[in-house]
Design a protein around this motif. Sequence first.
Motif, PDB file in Angstrom:
ATOM      1  N   VAL A  49       2.873 -25.888 -12.366  1.00  0.00           N
ATOM      2  CA  VAL A  49       3.530 -26.995 -11.177  1.00  0.00           C
ATOM      3  C   VAL A  49       4.644 -26.777 -10.665  1.00  0.00           C
ATOM      4  N   GLU A  50       4.741 -26.994  -9.418  1.00  0.00           N
ATOM      5  CA  GLU A  50       6.231 -27.221  -8.753  1.00  0.00           C
ATOM      6  C   GLU A  50       6.430 -28.596  -8.977  1.00  0.00           C
ATOM      7  N   ARG A  98      14.449 -28.016  -7.599  1.00  0.00           N
ATOM      8  CA  ARG A  98      12.872 -27.643  -7.801  1.00  0.00           C
ATOM      9  C   ARG A  98      12.768 -26.701  -8.682  1.00  0.00           C
ATOM     10  N   GLU A 145       2.688 -26.929 -16.488  1.00  0.00           N
ATOM     11  CA  GLU A 145       2.302 -28.355 -16.325  1.00  0.00           C
ATOM     12  C   GLU A 145       1.940 -29.081 -17.720  1.00  0.00           C
ATOM     13  N   THR A 167       5.366 -31.562  -6.751  1.00  0.00           N
ATOM     14  CA  THR A 167       5.152 -31.228  -5.286  1.00  0.00           C
ATOM     15  C   THR A 167       3.792 -30.560  -4.998  1.00  0.00           C
ATOM     16  N   ARG A 168       3.348 -29.566  -6.300  1.00  0.00           N
ATOM     17  CA  ARG A 168       2.389 -28.810  -5.625  1.00  0.00           C
ATOM     18  C   ARG A 168       1.627 -28.207  -7.252  1.00  0.00           C
ATOM     19  N   ASN A 169       0.447 -27.931  -7.157  1.00  0.00           N
ATOM     20  CA  ASN A 169      -0.253 -27.356  -8.268  1.00  0.00           C
ATOM     21  C   ASN A 169      -0.135 -25.637  -7.772  1.00  0.00           C
ATOM     22  N   ILE A 170       0.052 -24.803  -9.016  1.00  0.00           N
ATOM     23  CA  ILE A 170       0.233 -23.566  -8.430  1.00  0.00           C
ATOM     24  C   ILE A 170      -0.690 -22.631  -9.817  1.00  0.00           C
ATOM     25  N   GLU A 216      -0.597 -16.963  -7.690  1.00  0.00           N
ATOM     26  CA  GLU A 216       0.330 -17.005  -6.663  1.00  0.00           C
ATOM     27  C   GLU A 216       1.672 -16.302  -6.851  1.00  0.00           C
TER      28      GLU A 216
END
Length: 105
Positions: free
Chosen positions: A65-66, A75, A80, A98-101, A105
């Motif tokens: 996760v970010e 950041r 996770e 803020t987002r899943n990664i 990626e």
Amino acid sequence: YSTGCTTALSNFEANLNYKQVSDPAVVVSLPLVDDPGVSLLIWTTTPWTLPFNLGVCASPEFQYVEIKDKKTEARYIMLEERLEELYGKNPKSQCTVTRNISATE
């Protein structure tokens, strides 16, 4: 295996001097080259090897996760399932995902 005697050790012999010890562990933030405002958080029990590390590995079997730290506004990208280890029982009170990664990626 006993290097001094060059013989195998029995299970009993191997556990004769067993001690529970604390190993040093550190969390390090590594800024991304393409986006210096975001850093990877890594954890290691061998901090003396950090000056020689040339890369960071990510497993495709884990979810990353970010996050944005609410106190520092920093950041980070991290595993996770380690959020509670870093932020305690209620990580959402201290950071925002803020987002899943994925590891690809």
